[in-house]
Enzyme design. Structure first.
Site, PDB file in Angstrom:
ATOM      1  N   ALA A 114       0.811  -1.212   0.000  1.00 34.37           N
ATOM      2  CA  ALA A 114       0.000   0.000   0.000  1.00 34.37           C
ATOM      3  C   ALA A 114       0.850   1.269   0.000  1.00 34.37           C
ATOM      4  O   ALA A 114       0.510   2.264  -0.640  1.00 34.37           O
ATOM      5  CB  ALA A 114      -0.927   0.004   1.218  1.00 34.37           C
ATOM      6  N   GLU A 115       1.952   1.234   0.714  1.00 33.62           N
ATOM      7  CA  GLU A 115       2.786   2.426   0.857  1.00 33.62           C
ATOM      8  C   GLU A 115       3.640   2.709  -0.377  1.00 33.62           C
ATOM      9  O   GLU A 115       3.719   3.842  -0.849  1.00 33.62           O
ATOM     10  CB  GLU A 115       3.701   2.281   2.082  1.00 33.62           C
TER      11      GLU A 115
END
Length: 218
Positions: A114-115
């Site tokens: 996600a990051e």
């Protein structure tokens, strides 16, 4: 991979602004190979034409384009239920860090996805660095000397994630929200902040976490 903006402008008659947005969107989000190489550089070719590339120019003045959190794009066209998973990247480090901090390695992998989309060179506009997008002050506090070194980043990021999970009594949604927006924002709103970026981030981390868990069982 290189693009000639002038040729595209002349062919399709689009504005320079739309062209740049399209190019950056393509380079940053459209390719699975971006997980390993997503550094985007802007420089001028020998003819003076502005050029974008995912290969660092040699012997030329260039500007590295900074990008935002991978899973925070409100209008993302990615199907998070079907997007490619990264099941083998940094496996030993993730497993060891998760074991040391007593948290689910599938969640660590979901946060990395996600990051930064597993891009160890990722650098956000706010200054967050590396796989788990650590801010310099946070990285220093966690004992991370170089956030662009995958092992250090994962160990530091996992330690921080474990702290958040403990603080929020195992509530993954609140821990994810705090990882994205900060503990103060979660405290201020007494829960997941109403920021669109944070809400879609929490939702997508949950999807990825479940998918990585399921993939590890097969």
């Amino acid at each position: 991979m290189q693009f000639n903006p002038i040729m595209i402008l002349q062919t399709f008659r689009i504005t320079p602004f739309l062209l740049i947005v399209s190019i950056l969107s393509y380079l940053i989000y459209s390719s699975d190979s971006i997980a390993n190489s997503a550094r985007i550089f802007k420089y001028k070719s020998a003819s003076g034409t502005p050029t974008f590339s995912d290969i660092e120019p040699i012997g030329l003045h260039f500007q590295e384009i900074k990008v935002d959190c991978y899973a925070c794009q409100r209008d993302s066209l990615i199907n998070w239920h079907k997007a490619k998973l990264y099941l083998t990247e940094y496996s030993f480090t993730i497993e060891q860090a998760a074991k040391t901090n007593e948290i689910d390695p599938a969640l660590v992998r979901a946060i990395i996805h996600a990051e930064s989309h597993f891009n160890k060179h990722a650098l956000s506009k706010q200054g967050a660095q590396g796989l788990m997008q650590l801010m310099p002050k946070t990285a220093k506090y966690l004992g991370v000397k170089n956030a662009f070194v995958a092992k250090q980043n994962i160990e530091g990021g996992t330690k921080h994630l474990a702290y958040l999970l403990k603080k929020y009594h195992g509530n993954i949604k609140l821990a994810s929200a705090a990882y994205n927006a900060g503990e103060s924002a979660v405290a201020r709103f007494a829960g997941i902040p109403p920021f669109t970026e944070t809400r879609v981030y929490v939702e997508r981390v949950e999807i990825l976490h479940k998918r990585y868990q399921l993939a590890n069982k097969t």
